[in-house]
Design a protein around this motif. Structure first.
Motif, short mmCIF file in Angstrom:
data_model
loop_
_atom_site.label_atom_id
_atom_site.label_comp_id
_atom_site.label_asym_id
_atom_site.label_seq_id
_atom_site.Cartn_x
_atom_site.Cartn_y
_atom_site.Cartn_z
N PRO A 178 6.22 -43.43 -13.93
CA PRO A 178 7.22 -42.67 -13.17
C PRO A 178 7.34 -41.22 -13.61
CG PRO A 178 8.30 -44.03 -14.82
CD PRO A 178 6.84 -44.39 -14.86
N GLY A 179 6.71 -40.83 -14.73
CA GLY A 179 6.88 -39.48 -15.24
C GLY A 179 8.29 -39.28 -15.75
N ILE A 180 8.86 -38.08 -15.51
CA ILE A 180 10.21 -37.83 -16.01
C ILE A 180 11.27 -38.04 -14.93
CG2 ILE A 180 9.43 -36.27 -17.82
CD1 ILE A 180 10.35 -33.94 -16.07
N ASN A 181 10.93 -38.81 -13.92
CA ASN A 181 11.89 -39.18 -12.87
C ASN A 181 12.79 -40.28 -13.41
OD1 ASN A 181 13.23 -40.25 -10.61
ND2 ASN A 181 11.58 -39.61 -9.24
N LYS A 182 13.95 -39.88 -13.92
CA LYS A 182 14.81 -40.83 -14.61
C LYS A 182 15.31 -41.94 -13.69
CE LYS A 182 17.75 -39.11 -17.57
NZ LYS A 182 19.01 -38.50 -18.07
N GLY A 183 15.54 -41.60 -12.43
CA GLY A 183 15.98 -42.63 -11.48
C GLY A 183 14.98 -43.76 -11.37
N GLU A 184 13.70 -43.41 -11.28
CA GLU A 184 12.65 -44.43 -11.18
C GLU A 184 12.50 -45.19 -12.49
OE1 GLU A 184 11.09 -45.46 -8.57
OE2 GLU A 184 12.02 -43.98 -7.26
N ILE A 185 12.67 -44.49 -13.61
CA ILE A 185 12.59 -45.16 -14.92
C ILE A 185 13.67 -46.21 -15.05
CG2 ILE A 185 12.78 -44.83 -17.42
CD1 ILE A 185 11.69 -41.94 -16.91
N LEU A 186 14.90 -45.85 -14.67
CA LEU A 186 16.03 -46.79 -14.79
C LEU A 186 15.86 -47.97 -13.84
CD1 LEU A 186 18.97 -44.25 -15.14
CD2 LEU A 186 17.98 -45.69 -16.93
N LYS A 187 15.33 -47.72 -12.65
CA LYS A 187 15.05 -48.83 -11.73
C LYS A 187 14.07 -49.81 -12.35
CE LYS A 187 15.53 -46.41 -7.30
NZ LYS A 187 14.76 -45.92 -6.13
N ALA A 188 13.03 -49.26 -12.97
CA ALA A 188 12.00 -50.10 -13.59
C ALA A 188 12.58 -50.92 -14.74
CB ALA A 188 10.84 -49.25 -14.08
N ILE A 189 13.42 -50.29 -15.57
CA ILE A 189 14.03 -51.01 -16.68
C ILE A 189 14.93 -52.13 -16.17
CG2 ILE A 189 15.65 -50.79 -18.61
CD1 ILE A 189 14.56 -47.98 -19.07
N ARG A 190 15.63 -51.86 -15.08
CA ARG A 190 16.57 -52.86 -14.54
C ARG A 190 15.86 -53.99 -13.80
NH1 ARG A 190 19.28 -52.94 -9.62
NH2 ARG A 190 18.66 -50.79 -9.21
N LEU A 216 22.40 -47.96 -20.56
CA LEU A 216 23.58 -48.66 -21.08
C LEU A 216 24.81 -48.38 -20.22
CD1 LEU A 216 23.06 -48.01 -24.91
CD2 LEU A 216 22.94 -50.23 -23.76
N SER A 217 24.98 -47.10 -19.82
CA SER A 217 26.16 -46.76 -19.02
C SER A 217 26.12 -47.37 -17.63
CB SER A 217 26.30 -45.23 -18.92
OG SER A 217 25.21 -44.69 -18.20
N SER A 218 24.92 -47.70 -17.15
CA SER A 218 24.80 -48.33 -15.84
C SER A 218 24.83 -49.85 -15.92
CB SER A 218 23.51 -47.88 -15.16
OG SER A 218 22.37 -48.32 -15.88
N GLY A 219 25.10 -50.37 -17.12
CA GLY A 219 25.29 -51.80 -17.27
C GLY A 219 24.04 -52.61 -17.61
N ILE A 220 22.93 -51.94 -17.93
CA ILE A 220 21.70 -52.66 -18.28
C ILE A 220 21.78 -53.08 -19.74
CG2 ILE A 220 19.19 -52.52 -18.49
CD1 ILE A 220 19.25 -50.35 -16.30
N ASP A 221 21.54 -54.35 -20.01
CA ASP A 221 21.54 -54.86 -21.39
C ASP A 221 20.15 -54.66 -21.98
OD1 ASP A 221 21.90 -56.08 -23.79
OD2 ASP A 221 22.56 -58.02 -22.99
N VAL A 222 19.91 -53.45 -22.50
CA VAL A 222 18.57 -53.11 -22.99
C VAL A 222 18.19 -53.93 -24.22
CG1 VAL A 222 18.62 -50.78 -22.04
CG2 VAL A 222 19.46 -51.18 -24.37
N LYS A 223 19.16 -54.45 -24.94
CA LYS A 223 18.86 -55.19 -26.17
C LYS A 223 18.14 -56.51 -25.88
CE LYS A 223 22.50 -53.05 -28.90
NZ LYS A 223 23.70 -53.22 -29.74
#
Length: 506
Positions: A178-190, A216-223
């Motif tokens: 996704p590069g530095i597109n944070k929106g796409e990064i967060l979608k992928a993590i979620r 974390l602020s968007s509610g993703i449990d990264v742990k």
């Protein structure tokens, strides 16, 4: 010595050498390899042949490492920009399979560096070791490349290296870019990461911190995702590492984080290893040990190990000088960084004098099987005086230009001092301290106008900043601080203006 695509067997062999060979093996390679590449380049690189002739160097007289260290140092100004691009390459030709990447151009025109698959393969050795050393042994693994995927080296090189490493090591690896597109990064993590046993995030240290905090602020449990980090482009403190480890729930700071020392000039040159991270963390806690390695400096440098089969370093008056092979071979090349070089024996000797047993310390943190006898290089600041922001180099000339615009000249002297700082949450930002003219008053409107001009010039001069600002918005903006005329903190008239300062932080 030209670019060569190495086989799967040779990749395994190199990893075995790193894991098993004693220090004397690497010492011999440090003495032998630079001389070998020098002679090859002196024969087959037209530009280097001419450079040696102009400096009256007879290659036949360069027989030992001692002789080699008398060879003139090259850099962009006295070598790379003096010759046509093809003349800098092996056999004076571009008729080969190449990938080009560019420097940012923030000190002038960008320089385009060609490379073949060799540099990708060399970095894949580091990538495979990182995959292998994970404290999370389960697969499959998702790799998210959070680095610029444009004309710059980091994103594309990491993609290629991990792809090669996955194929060589038969790892269950999937890659997203996704590069530095944070929106796409967060979608992928979620949405994507929960399908994998590990997620490795590759990016600039401050940006990775932003990603985790936004997740974390968007509610993703990264742990629950078994996050690991591989970063590059700038140093960070152990306090910063600890915060990342805590927020992301990382199991081991030694096995699951890694910072790479690299450059567009010749790729990934050195990397943090479990033992180098341990040494750095021990040094931060023990002043005597810290000073014995790095001397008395006010910033903790990156401490990395390097493979003398691929690249070699010298420190000349604390300037880092490298010799390495790529499509453009670089022989005693000044990369513009400041630091030093140490053998593994140097480090262990310094540790012993400080009553530290590195083997025992490694056993305590579970990395006794990851002690490589490779040499070390440390880097703590750039010689060319720049501030960093999310891995970008910000040079004074860009700010100077912005301040020339009206109406700034009526209120500002044009002098400033900039530095990279961190707030209480360890968020990185660029602070620019500006000097007001005598008795000048600066309104809110003019302050906003100054910031707008600075940002416009940064966007126009540095393509990476433009992309970063597009995604981070206000988070990428410099913080402007206005000071009275000749204020002693930043504008002492009795001394030369310091355009860039380093924050006193370990």
């Amino acid at each position: 010595m030209t670019d060569r695509v190495s086989s799967k067997h040779s990749a395994s062999k190199i990893i075995n050498l790193i894991e098993t060979k004693k220090e004397n093996f690497w010492s011999r390679e440090r003495e032998k390899r630079p001389v070998l590449i020098f002679h090859e380049a002196a024969k087959r690189v037209p530009a280097y042949k001419d450079f040696l002739k102009k400096h009256k160097v007879n290659p036949s007289k360069i027989k030992t490492l001692h002789d080699f260290k008398q060879v003139p140092i090259i850099d962009k100004k006295n070598y790379l920009r003096k010759y046509p691009l093809e003349k800098l390459c092996w056999d004076g030709t571009l008729k080969k399979q190449l990938v080009f990447t560019a420097t940012s151009g923030s000190t002038g025109e960008p320089f385009y560096f060609p490379r073949g698959r060799q540099l990708d393969w060399e970095y894949s050795i580091i990538s495979e070791l990182f995959l292998k050393n994970s404290s999370y042994k389960e697969e499959p693994i998702l790799i998210i490349v959070c680095l610029g995927m444009g004309v710059w080296i980091a994103g594309v090189l990491n993609y290629q290296a991990f792809k090669i490493a996955a194929e060589n090591g038969k790892h269950g690896v999937s890659i997203l870019t996704p590069g530095i597109n944070k929106g796409e990064i967060l979608k992928a993590i979620r949405l994507l990461s929960p399908n994998f046993k590990q997620t490795i995030l590759l990016g600039y240290p401050p940006f990775l911190k932003d990603v985790i905090e936004d997740a974390l602020s968007s509610g993703i449990d990264v742990k629950k995702l078994n996050i690991r980090f591989l970063s590059g482009a700038e140093a960070f403190t152990e306090k910063f590492r600890d915060q990342l480890v805590k927020e992301a729930g990382i199991r081991s700071p030694y096995l699951d984080t890694l910072n790479v020392y690299g450059t567009a000039d010749i790729g990934s040159m050195a990397w943090e290893t479990p033992i180098s991270i341990l040494i750095r963390r021990l040094a931060v806690k023990r002043t005597k040990f810290f000073e014995s390695i790095f001397s008395q400096i006010n910033k903790t440098p990156t401490l990395a190990q390097y493979n003398p089969l691929f690249i070699n370093f010298e420190a000349v008056n604390e300037d880092i000088i490298l010799t390495g092979n790529s499509s453009i071979p670089l022989i005693r090349y000044s990369v513009g960084d400041h630091g030093g070089v140490l053998s593994f024996g140097d480090i262990t000797s310094k540790a012993e004098k400080c009553n530290l047993d590195l083997k025992e310390e490694a056993r305590k943190v579970g990395i006794e099987k990851s002690i490589y006898k490779l040499p070390f290089v440390y880097v703590y600041e750039r010689k060319d005086l720049s501030a960093t922001l999310y891995g970008l180099q910000i040079y004074p000339e860009i700010i100077k230009e912005a301040l020339l615009d009206e109406p700034h000249g009526k209120f500002l002297t044009g002098k400033f001092s900039m530095l990279t700082k961190f707030d209480k949450k360890n968020n990185q930002y660029l602070e620019i301290n500006l000097e007001l003219r005598k008795n000048a008053q600066y309104s809110k409107k003019l302050k906003e106008q100054t910031l707008r001009h600075v940002v416009l010039n940064l966007r126009s001069k540095i393509s990476e900043f433009r992309e970063l600002h597009d995604y981070l918005k206000k988070r990428a903006l410099p913080q402007l601080v206005f000071w009275p005329y000749e204020h002693s903190l930043h504008f002492n008239p009795s001394s030369k203006q310091k355009w860039v300062k380093k924050e006193n932080k370990k």
